[in-house]
Design a protein around this motif. Sequence first.
Motif, PDB file in Angstrom:
ATOM      1  N   LYS A  23      36.830  16.072  48.317  1.00  0.00           N
ATOM      2  CA  LYS A  23      36.457  17.149  49.233  1.00  0.00           C
ATOM      3  C   LYS A  23      37.550  18.209  49.264  1.00  0.00           C
ATOM      4  CE  LYS A  23      33.770  14.130  52.145  1.00  0.00           C
ATOM      5  NZ  LYS A  23      33.629  13.528  53.459  1.00  0.00           N
ATOM      6  N   LYS A  37      34.367  21.030  52.809  1.00  0.00           N
ATOM      7  CA  LYS A  37      33.240  21.189  51.891  1.00  0.00           C
ATOM      8  C   LYS A  37      33.413  20.266  50.700  1.00  0.00           C
ATOM      9  CE  LYS A  37      31.322  24.900  53.833  1.00  0.00           C
ATOM     10  NZ  LYS A  37      29.950  25.038  54.242  1.00  0.00           N
ATOM     11  N   GLY A  39      33.347  20.379  46.902  1.00  0.00           N
ATOM     12  CA  GLY A  39      33.436  21.369  45.831  1.00  0.00           C
ATOM     13  C   GLY A  39      34.363  22.504  46.198  1.00  0.00           C
ATOM     14  N   ALA A  41      34.348  25.734  45.020  1.00  0.00           N
ATOM     15  CA  ALA A  41      33.696  27.028  45.224  1.00  0.00           C
ATOM     16  C   ALA A  41      33.161  27.201  46.647  1.00  0.00           C
ATOM     17  CB  ALA A  41      32.593  27.240  44.193  1.00  0.00           C
ATOM     18  N   PRO A  42      32.410  26.246  47.214  1.00  0.00           N
ATOM     19  CA  PRO A  42      31.948  26.421  48.595  1.00  0.00           C
ATOM     20  C   PRO A  42      33.083  26.535  49.613  1.00  0.00           C
ATOM     21  CG  PRO A  42      30.699  24.681  47.521  1.00  0.00           C
ATOM     22  CD  PRO A  42      31.830  25.048  46.601  1.00  0.00           C
ATOM     23  N   ALA A  43      34.163  25.793  49.388  1.00  0.00           N
ATOM     24  CA  ALA A  43      35.310  25.871  50.297  1.00  0.00           C
ATOM     25  C   ALA A  43      35.990  27.230  50.201  1.00  0.00           C
ATOM     26  CB  ALA A  43      36.305  24.759  49.994  1.00  0.00           C
ATOM     27  N   VAL A  45      34.567  30.084  49.257  1.00  0.00           N
ATOM     28  CA  VAL A  45      33.662  31.100  49.830  1.00  0.00           C
ATOM     29  C   VAL A  45      33.775  31.099  51.347  1.00  0.00           C
ATOM     30  CG1 VAL A  45      31.229  31.694  50.181  1.00  0.00           C
ATOM     31  CG2 VAL A  45      32.058  31.145  47.893  1.00  0.00           C
ATOM     32  N   ALA A  46      33.698  29.924  51.962  1.00  0.00           N
ATOM     33  CA  ALA A  46      33.770  29.836  53.419  1.00  0.00           C
ATOM     34  C   ALA A  46      35.126  30.305  53.941  1.00  0.00           C
ATOM     35  CB  ALA A  46      33.505  28.399  53.866  1.00  0.00           C
TER      36      ALA A  46
END
Length: 56
Positions: A23, A37, A39, A41-43, A45-46
Amino acid sequence: MQVSRDILTAGLKRAYVYQLGDKFQGICTGCGWSVEKIGLAPALVATSAHAGRCRA
């Protein structure tokens, strides 16, 4: 804990994305906001979205 990215917030504080096993956790040093998150990329972005809004 490994730092993946170091992001500057709108309030000139730091936000980091750390890898925690499988994570990723985003943490803002200005206001204490955090997100976890699966991944990178999602972390990112957020955390980047938060950093753009954070005035702390």
